[in-house]
Write a protein that holds these residues in place. Structure first.
Motif, short mmCIF file in Angstrom:
data_model
loop_
_atom_site.label_atom_id
_atom_site.label_comp_id
_atom_site.label_asym_id
_atom_site.label_seq_id
_atom_site.Cartn_x
_atom_site.Cartn_y
_atom_site.Cartn_z
N MET A 4 0.60 -1.86 0.20
CA MET A 4 -0.21 0.50 0.02
C MET A 4 0.97 1.86 0.06
SD MET A 4 -3.37 0.82 2.22
CE MET A 4 -2.38 1.63 3.81
N ALA A 5 0.24 2.60 -0.96
CA ALA A 5 0.83 3.50 -0.69
C ALA A 5 1.31 3.58 0.76
CB ALA A 5 0.65 4.39 -2.16
N ARG A 6 2.02 4.94 0.84
CA ARG A 6 2.23 5.58 2.11
C ARG A 6 1.64 7.32 2.22
NH1 ARG A 6 7.24 3.85 3.11
NH2 ARG A 6 7.49 1.92 5.49
N ALA A 7 1.36 7.93 3.19
CA ALA A 7 0.69 8.98 3.15
C ALA A 7 1.17 9.51 3.61
CB ALA A 7 -0.82 9.30 3.22
N ALA A 39 -3.80 -4.41 3.80
CA ALA A 39 -3.85 -2.97 3.73
C ALA A 39 -4.73 -2.77 4.50
CB ALA A 39 -3.82 -3.06 2.41
N ALA A 40 -5.76 -4.03 5.04
CA ALA A 40 -6.87 -3.69 5.35
C ALA A 40 -6.72 -3.07 7.08
CB ALA A 40 -7.96 -4.50 5.83
N LEU A 41 -6.07 -3.89 7.32
CA LEU A 41 -5.79 -3.86 9.42
C LEU A 41 -4.41 -2.72 9.25
CD1 LEU A 41 -4.60 -7.09 10.37
CD2 LEU A 41 -6.12 -5.35 11.82
N ARG A 42 -3.47 -1.89 8.41
CA ARG A 42 -3.25 -1.11 8.14
C ARG A 42 -3.47 0.02 8.42
NH1 ARG A 42 0.39 -2.32 3.56
NH2 ARG A 42 1.25 0.56 3.88
N GLU A 43 -4.36 0.25 7.33
CA GLU A 43 -5.05 1.09 7.25
C GLU A 43 -6.07 1.95 8.52
OE1 GLU A 43 -7.78 4.09 3.77
OE2 GLU A 43 -7.62 1.41 3.53
N GLN A 44 -6.57 0.42 9.48
CA GLN A 44 -7.56 0.54 10.09
C GLN A 44 -6.87 1.73 11.23
OE1 GLN A 44 -8.79 -3.32 11.63
NE2 GLN A 44 -8.95 -2.40 13.25
N PRO A 56 -0.63 5.05 7.32
CA PRO A 56 -0.39 3.28 7.82
C PRO A 56 0.74 3.54 8.23
CG PRO A 56 -0.87 3.75 5.86
CD PRO A 56 -1.67 4.85 6.23
N PRO A 57 0.52 2.29 9.29
CA PRO A 57 2.15 2.13 9.82
C PRO A 57 1.94 0.76 8.87
CG PRO A 57 0.22 0.86 10.74
CD PRO A 57 -0.47 2.16 10.18
N ASP A 58 4.19 0.22 8.72
CA ASP A 58 4.27 -0.62 7.80
C ASP A 58 3.43 -2.61 8.15
OD1 ASP A 58 5.74 0.66 6.42
OD2 ASP A 58 7.14 1.25 7.93
N ALA A 59 3.73 -2.21 9.69
CA ALA A 59 2.90 -3.84 10.42
C ALA A 59 2.30 -3.20 11.57
CB ALA A 59 4.01 -4.32 10.17
N VAL A 60 1.43 -4.23 11.69
CA VAL A 60 0.25 -3.86 13.43
C VAL A 60 0.89 -5.53 13.68
CG1 VAL A 60 -1.79 -4.40 14.47
CG2 VAL A 60 -1.17 -3.04 12.47
N VAL A 61 1.48 -5.30 15.14
CA VAL A 61 1.83 -6.67 15.73
C VAL A 61 1.34 -6.80 17.40
CG1 VAL A 61 3.25 -7.08 18.35
CG2 VAL A 61 4.08 -6.60 15.73
N PHE A 62 0.45 -7.31 17.66
CA PHE A 62 -0.61 -7.45 18.36
C PHE A 62 -0.16 -8.50 19.94
CE2 PHE A 62 -2.85 -7.30 14.65
CZ PHE A 62 -3.94 -6.82 15.39
N ALA A 63 0.27 -7.50 21.03
CA ALA A 63 0.51 -8.06 22.39
C ALA A 63 0.08 -8.76 22.60
CB ALA A 63 1.98 -7.09 22.63
N GLU A 64 0.66 -9.70 23.88
CA GLU A 64 -0.19 -9.65 24.59
C GLU A 64 0.29 -9.76 25.55
OE1 GLU A 64 -1.53 -13.45 23.43
OE2 GLU A 64 -2.78 -12.90 21.35
N SER A 65 1.36 -9.39 26.05
CA SER A 65 1.95 -9.24 27.33
C SER A 65 3.39 -8.09 27.17
CB SER A 65 2.67 -10.44 27.82
OG SER A 65 3.82 -10.76 27.00
N GLY A 87 -4.31 2.10 20.89
CA GLY A 87 -5.43 1.10 21.60
C GLY A 87 -7.08 1.36 21.13
N THR A 88 -7.66 2.24 20.81
CA THR A 88 -8.74 1.27 20.16
C THR A 88 -8.93 2.02 18.91
OG1 THR A 88 -10.47 2.78 21.46
CG2 THR A 88 -10.07 0.84 22.17
N GLY A 89 -8.16 3.03 18.86
CA GLY A 89 -8.00 4.66 17.50
C GLY A 89 -9.24 4.94 17.68
N SER A 90 -9.58 5.39 18.87
CA SER A 90 -10.15 6.50 19.03
C SER A 90 -9.74 8.34 19.62
CB SER A 90 -11.84 6.29 20.33
OG SER A 90 -11.00 5.93 21.44
N SER A 91 -8.91 8.02 19.27
CA SER A 91 -8.29 9.52 19.27
C SER A 91 -8.49 10.27 18.46
CB SER A 91 -6.78 9.82 19.16
OG SER A 91 -5.97 9.44 18.25
N LEU A 92 -8.10 11.92 18.44
CA LEU A 92 -9.01 12.49 17.62
C LEU A 92 -8.09 13.45 17.05
CD1 LEU A 92 -11.98 13.58 19.89
CD2 LEU A 92 -12.19 12.01 18.07
N GLU A 93 -6.74 13.16 17.30
CA GLU A 93 -5.22 14.52 16.76
C GLU A 93 -4.50 13.20 15.83
OE1 GLU A 93 -5.71 17.14 15.86
OE2 GLU A 93 -7.13 18.21 17.25
#
Lengths: 474, 474
Positions: A4-7, A39-44, A56-65, A87-93
């Motif tokens: 995916m193209a980066r912005a 791409a979907a997870l990164r954009e999300q 979007p980031p280049d990758a998403v790591v789901f940490a468990e500890s 966290g939940t991605g609800s931040s606004l800035e």
């Protein structure tokens, strides 16, 4: 590398690109499918609830500890790859955007409530626990966690952005609610700040340094939070006013009288109209205060009656207050849905939401000038606010397809931020700086910004922790 | 160079001695008689209210403005000469000692109340204003400043040590009271942290970093402080208990019930005896709680009655409460004079005073174990405490001529600090670290101490700001 193209703010160098690819390969080795690059997870995981462009980031790591967070940070640090806590991605800035690429560290699976010390009115949670989840967990203890920014944000994210919300006028903000933190620093060490004692004078207040640092100094992985006893009685209701100015003056008087109001929220006429439609209320479409009082049965009655008199004095009322839970819930649900209600006013538009906070003596002036500014611009822009703290939000409905509309909106937001700063206030009361408000920090903080920069440099010399946020130079 | 022998931690090098002499010569040039080197003044600016040895500075500068503080710091920084901020000298852990020599920066002449914003419940003061002076100034405004550490300390010093005291259970500590600071940094720059808005999410919380930093990161020269409305009604009184354990349990229950007590102080039997003698009271010589409630007339009655029931439940009482101001003043004066009252128990001795703070659920256990420890050692050591916060003080009466007694006292203080830390508490709730408690910080903070060290290094690379305090390595 992901397709995916980066912005991004600046194209990465060949070295950075190679380092990122290597780090992701190592993370995939270590975490398998928990290191995702679709791409979907990164954009999300780039920012979605704002007008800022998605980066979007280049990758998403789901940490468990906490240990996994530390491993991820150490691995990224070794290759100077940015780490963006999520966290939940609800931040606004734009806090979770990745303007320099890197790894989004998703903490949502770290969602255990670890301990509840009912006797001490505190609890320890993992950073991915959301405020609603915590309150469900606490339901039978007689305790609750009061801080309520509207969205069901993660508690780690709320600490990172120094969130507050409707209850802050009575219970304070995240700065007051956090007793201790577990933090992974930029070099991948795990530290614990603060403690469970209600107060301490033992050294620098690292807890409050990390609260509000938006992931730029380290990753918050656990929190010890102060809880409160559920009030014996609650009363609340709505009170209409002839104009915004008189509503603000009633708020000022309420605070100055020392009435320990639990919530006191302003909705302007436009916002009331939107809520009427969206939440099926039948309020008079005029500036309105939503209020809530917590205390003993006698206490909430006393507070409600005192407020009634104040409202009347400023031409407001009648103040219809009730202690019936269902009625209150309906009102506060409507208040929390204000954002979505606003959207119905112009369904094709995006909401550009911003907040400022001023000393309460300047509140009426700041809101009134802003209302005039909105009228001059011809914006559709409802106002809602935690006015007991001098904090209010403007939601401007913008058509993102029209560059001129975006330009005018940005200019309006800048005028509002500078207006608040001029009034001895702040360019953001609770949303944080992220990407959107970096340009106002010099005006607000002057040379203190150099001190913030020195701390950032000391704790994150490689500038890998959420770069491009808060500090103009990062 | 001044003629008085130094009691420093390490002898100065020839370079340091020369630099100090040059800096003092320059300061005398600039400030004339306001740069003093008399033995008496220097000794008075070393620590006097504790068992720690007096380590006088080489000179004392009486600054009269923030700009003068900045000049002094710049001049000292150029020659790497230590700067030790001085308010009233009432700190208890050697904060104003000069273990490496240097210049004591006396701020007591910076004693103007600059602004009172009654509408916003805040004020701006110079750092040398004392809390009593501020409250006198506020008398006719209907407002007051609640934080009350006992001594009539300077507000700058109270911020620097994160002071609190009897009212903290209701009104918080200096961390909650300070909205904004003017600070002179180690390179002599003047910065302003925070602002007058009640909340902000705009960047790192420098205000709370400087609060509690004990002059090791910069010199606080001005403070914007949150004020409170004088309560409509106050009630208060004393309540005897059969033993310390039941008194603590009544406190725990009071806090857990959410009774918004303004003060809840424990005096053990020995302290009550001392107060009876010193302050001419006639209380039963048994563990006793001193209480105060703030609110409306109905509210304080309700709170007092609820507490009465709790006390009875734990075998305490009768709780005699009154709303007569004179009676309350007599009691609270006695409470504040506890230190001097304690001294009368053994007039030839010095008082070695220490404090710890634990989660309230551990309070009864921590106090009881400490009482047993005192009994085992055969110490004369009254206990008083801000027990609503889990914070208590022990005043050990020590004969400083007996090395063995000092050694046993130090061992006792260490056991107490470690006991509190083991219970998830802190080695100091409100006195601060200074010189006396540096050795416990590793145990309390672990690797977080490295983060504190990195901040110190970043903001004061020459280690001239109050060296030898807080950080073990400084």
């Amino acid at each position: 590398m992901p397709e995916m193209a980066r912005a991004q703010d600046a194209p990465l160098t060949a070295d950075q690109t190679r380092n990122t690819a290597q780090a992701i390969a190592e993370l995939k080795d270590r975490f398998g499918e928990r290191c995702a690059t679709s791409a979907a997870l990164r954009e999300q995981h780039g920012h979605t609830t704002t007008w800022l462009k998605n980066q979007p980031p280049d990758a998403v790591v789901f940490a468990e500890s906490t240990e996994e967070v530390a491993e991820t940070v150490r691995l990224c640090a070794a290759r100077k790859v940015p780490v963006i806590p999520f966290g939940t991605g609800s931040s606004l800035e734009g806090h979770v955007n990745a303007p320099f690429g890197g790894v989004s560290l998703d903490l949502s699976r770290m969602n255990s409530v670890l301990e509840v010390h009912a006797e001490d009115l505190d609890c320890r949670v993992e950073a991915g626990v959301t405020r609603k989840q915590l309150n469900s967990h606490l339901r039978d203890t007689g305790l609750f966690f009061p801080i309520d920014p509207g969205a069901d944000a993660s508690l780690g994210g709320m600490a990172a952005t120094r969130a507050s919300g409707t209850n802050a006028v009575r219970y304070g903000t995240m700065k007051d609610a956090v007793l201790a933190l577990t933090v992974v620093t930029a070099d991948g060490r795990i530290i614990r700040t603060g403690g469970r004692a209600k107060k301490s004078s033992a050294g620098y207040d690292l807890t409050r340094l990390f609260v509000g640092s938006e992931g730029t100094l380290g990753v918050i992985t656990e929190l010890t939070l102060r809880l409160h006893g559920q009030p014996e009685a609650i009363s609340g209701g709505v009170c209409p006013f002839p104009d915004v100015n008189s509503a603000c003056k009633a708020v000022i008087s309420t605070i100055q009288m020392g009435i320990p109001v639990a919530r006191i929220e302003l909705l302007d006429a436009l916002q009331v109209r939107a809520c009427n439609t969206y939440s099926k209320l039948d309020l008079a479409e005029t500036p309105t205060l939503f209020l809530e009082f917590h205390g003993s049965e006698a206490g909430v009655r006393e507070q409600s009656e005192m407020f009634s008199q104040i409202a009347e004095e400023f031409g407001g009322g009648p103040f219809n207050w009730a202690t019936v839970a269902e009625e209150r819930t309906k009102l506060w649900t409507a208040r929390h849905d204000a954002y979505w209600a606003g959207k119905t006013l112009k369904p094709e538009a995006q909401i550009m939401v911003t907040d400022v906070c001023v000393p309460i003596s300047r509140l009426a002036e700041c809101v009134s000038e802003t209302v005039e500014d909105i009228a001059r611009e011809g914006f559709l822009a409802p106002i809602v606010g935690h006015v007991g703290d001098g904090n209010f939000h403007v939601q401007i409905l913008v058509d993102l397809d029209k560059p001129e509309e975006i330009r005018r909106t940005e200019a309006f937001v800048e005028r509002l931020a500078l207006r608040a700063i001029e009034m001895d206030g702040t360019c953001t009361g609770e949303h944080g700086v992220g990407q959107g408000k970096r340009k106002y920090l010099r005006r607000e903080h002057g040379d203190a910004l150099e001190v913030m920069g020195a701390i950032k440099q000391a704790l994150d010399p490689g500038n890998i922790m959420n770069p491009g946020k808060i500090l103009p130079q990062s």
